[in-house]
Write an enzyme that holds these catalytic residues in place. Structure first.
Site, mmCIF file in Angstrom:
data_model
loop_
_atom_site.group_PDB
_atom_site.id
_atom_site.type_symbol
_atom_site.label_atom_id
_atom_site.label_comp_id
_atom_site.label_asym_id
_atom_site.label_seq_id
_atom_site.Cartn_x
_atom_site.Cartn_y
_atom_site.Cartn_z
ATOM 1 N N GLU A 1 52.109 71.021 110.629
ATOM 2 C CA GLU A 1 51.548 70.294 111.987
ATOM 3 C C GLU A 1 52.552 68.941 112.579
ATOM 4 O OE1 GLU A 1 48.040 68.247 111.052
ATOM 5 O OE2 GLU A 1 47.178 67.894 113.181
ATOM 6 N N HIS B 1 49.804 63.094 106.618
ATOM 7 C CA HIS B 1 48.364 63.705 105.427
ATOM 8 C C HIS B 1 49.310 65.262 105.429
ATOM 9 C CE1 HIS B 1 47.521 65.235 109.572
ATOM 10 N NE2 HIS B 1 47.289 66.264 108.744
HETATM 11 C C1 LIG Z 1 41.324 67.252 113.143
HETATM 12 C C2 LIG Z 1 42.888 68.229 113.533
HETATM 13 C C3 LIG Z 1 43.399 68.372 112.544
HETATM 14 C C4 LIG Z 1 44.508 67.385 112.079
HETATM 15 O O1 LIG Z 1 45.369 66.707 111.186
HETATM 16 O O2 LIG Z 1 44.630 65.656 113.202
HETATM 17 C C5 LIG Z 1 43.600 69.571 112.128
HETATM 18 O O3 LIG Z 1 44.950 69.470 111.065
HETATM 19 S S1 LIG Z 1 43.213 70.436 112.459
HETATM 20 C C6 LIG Z 1 43.738 71.569 111.091
HETATM 21 C C7 LIG Z 1 43.421 73.332 111.729
HETATM 22 N N1 LIG Z 1 43.871 73.673 112.930
HETATM 23 C C8 LIG Z 1 44.698 74.689 112.718
HETATM 24 O O4 LIG Z 1 44.925 74.968 111.328
HETATM 25 C C9 LIG Z 1 45.396 74.527 113.532
HETATM 26 C C10 LIG Z 1 46.569 76.346 113.467
HETATM 27 N N2 LIG Z 1 46.526 77.250 112.358
HETATM 28 C C11 LIG Z 1 46.675 78.178 113.168
HETATM 29 O O5 LIG Z 1 46.566 78.810 114.607
HETATM 30 C C12 LIG Z 1 46.295 79.399 112.305
HETATM 31 O O6 LIG Z 1 45.366 79.012 110.834
HETATM 32 C C13 LIG Z 1 47.268 80.108 112.028
HETATM 33 C C14 LIG Z 1 47.838 80.876 113.116
HETATM 34 C C15 LIG Z 1 48.049 79.736 111.042
HETATM 35 C C16 LIG Z 1 46.244 81.222 110.879
HETATM 36 O O7 LIG Z 1 45.282 82.314 111.184
HETATM 37 P P1 LIG Z 1 45.184 83.145 110.439
HETATM 38 O O8 LIG Z 1 44.643 83.018 109.045
HETATM 39 O O9 LIG Z 1 43.986 83.974 111.160
HETATM 40 O O10 LIG Z 1 46.153 84.022 110.989
HETATM 41 P P2 LIG Z 1 46.855 85.276 110.413
HETATM 42 O O11 LIG Z 1 45.518 86.000 109.218
HETATM 43 O O12 LIG Z 1 47.210 86.854 110.920
HETATM 44 O O13 LIG Z 1 47.806 84.610 109.156
HETATM 45 C C17 LIG Z 1 48.702 84.887 109.946
HETATM 46 C C18 LIG Z 1 49.729 84.876 108.219
HETATM 47 O O14 LIG Z 1 50.183 83.910 108.035
HETATM 48 C C19 LIG Z 1 48.993 83.088 106.550
HETATM 49 N N3 LIG Z 1 48.859 82.054 106.605
HETATM 50 C C20 LIG Z 1 47.555 81.568 107.418
HETATM 51 N N4 LIG Z 1 47.350 80.476 107.226
HETATM 52 C C21 LIG Z 1 48.506 79.975 106.824
HETATM 53 C C22 LIG Z 1 48.514 78.689 106.272
HETATM 54 N N5 LIG Z 1 47.528 77.740 106.722
HETATM 55 N N6 LIG Z 1 49.557 78.757 105.186
HETATM 56 C C23 LIG Z 1 50.669 79.670 105.032
HETATM 57 N N7 LIG Z 1 50.349 80.317 105.283
HETATM 58 C C24 LIG Z 1 49.156 80.695 106.533
HETATM 59 C C25 LIG Z 1 48.467 84.555 106.439
HETATM 60 O O15 LIG Z 1 48.185 84.149 104.979
HETATM 61 C C26 LIG Z 1 49.058 85.316 107.065
HETATM 62 O O16 LIG Z 1 50.626 85.779 106.677
HETATM 63 P P3 LIG Z 1 50.152 87.514 106.021
HETATM 64 O O17 LIG Z 1 51.687 87.038 105.098
HETATM 65 O O18 LIG Z 1 51.006 88.149 107.079
HETATM 66 O O19 LIG Z 1 48.965 88.086 105.273
HETATM 67 CO CO LIG Z 2 46.478 68.147 110.231
#
Ligand SMILES: CC[C@H](C(=O)O)C(=O)SCCNC(=O)CCNC(=O)[C@H](O)C(C)(C)COP(=O)(O)OP(=O)(O)OC[C@H]1O[C@@H](n2cnc3c(N)ncnc32)[C@H](O)[C@@H]1OP(=O)(O)O
Ligand SMILES: [Co+2]
Length: 134
Positions: free
Chosen positions: A130, A7
């Site tokens: 993922e 997905h």
């Molecule tokens: C029900 C489950 C379902 C499934 O498919 O089965 C799902 O998919 S659940 C989906 C939701 N769960 C998750 O996303 C878990 C993994 N994600 C995480 O742990 C966080 O989102 C993380 C660590 C990727 C980012 O967390 P956060 O935004 O709080 O951290 P930062 O602000 O420090 O970000 C660090 C850095 O990464 C960039 N960032 C954040 N999210 C994304 C993204 N989705 N895609 C690309 N880049 C991302 C963010 O902009 C920061 O970059 P920087 O240049 O330092 O500003």
């Molecule tokens: Co997902």
């Protein structure tokens, strides 16, 4: 190692509006909202002939996608999900390559009832990846 694209996930500011848009404007088959408290999101799956779209909306006060939506208030592509046969072998291999596996590396059960893991976006060209074991 990675197989089919399971997905593409889109974080949305309004789950009902996005669902109606895919159903009415795009004529897609849209599922019902599914709360996933263990992941801090509510998801809606949209079945396409060759993959799925996963609409994501924050659930609870510590959703991992809250920060993403603050930075992208109109929403945006949040992650891609690839299928793997053996998620633990994939995890161990990716760690050996230096990739960061998010969390403690223990797979969680995802929205399809299968084990999932996430890889840090900064290690994959700014794309949150993922993996889902199928
Ligand atoms: C029900 C489950 C379902 C499934 O498919 O089965 C799902 O998919 S659940 C989906 C939701 N769960 C998750 O996303 C878990 C993994 N994600 C995480 O742990 C966080 O989102 C993380 C660590 C990727 C980012 O967390 P956060 O935004 O709080 O951290 P930062 O602000 O420090 O970000 C660090 C850095 O990464 C960039 N960032 C954040 N999210 C994304 C993204 N989705 N895609 C690309 N880049 C991302 C963010 O902009 C920061 O970059 P920087 O240049 O330092 O500003
Ligand atoms: Co997902």
């Amino acid at each position: 190692m990675i197989g089919r694209l399971n997905h593409v996930a889109i974080a949305v500011p309004d789950l009902e509006a996005a669902s109606n848009q895919y159903r009415n404007a795009l004529g897609a088959k849209v599922g019902d909202p599914q709360d996933e408290p263990d992941h801090g999101v509510t998801v809606v799956f949209i079945e396409l002939p060759n993959t799925k779209i996963e609409l994501l909306y924050p659930l609870g006060d510590s959703s991992p996608i809250a920060g993403f939506l603050e930075k992208n208030p109109s929403g945006g592509i949040h992650h891609v999900c690839y299928e793997v046969d053996d998620i633990l072998a994939a995890r161990d291999h990716l760690r050996e390559t230096g990739a960061r596996v998010l969390g403690d590396g223990t797979p969680k059960i995802g929205a399809h009832g299968k084990p999932v893991l996430f890889l840090h976006p900064k290690d994959f060209n700014g794309c949150l990846v993922e993996l889902e074991q199928v």
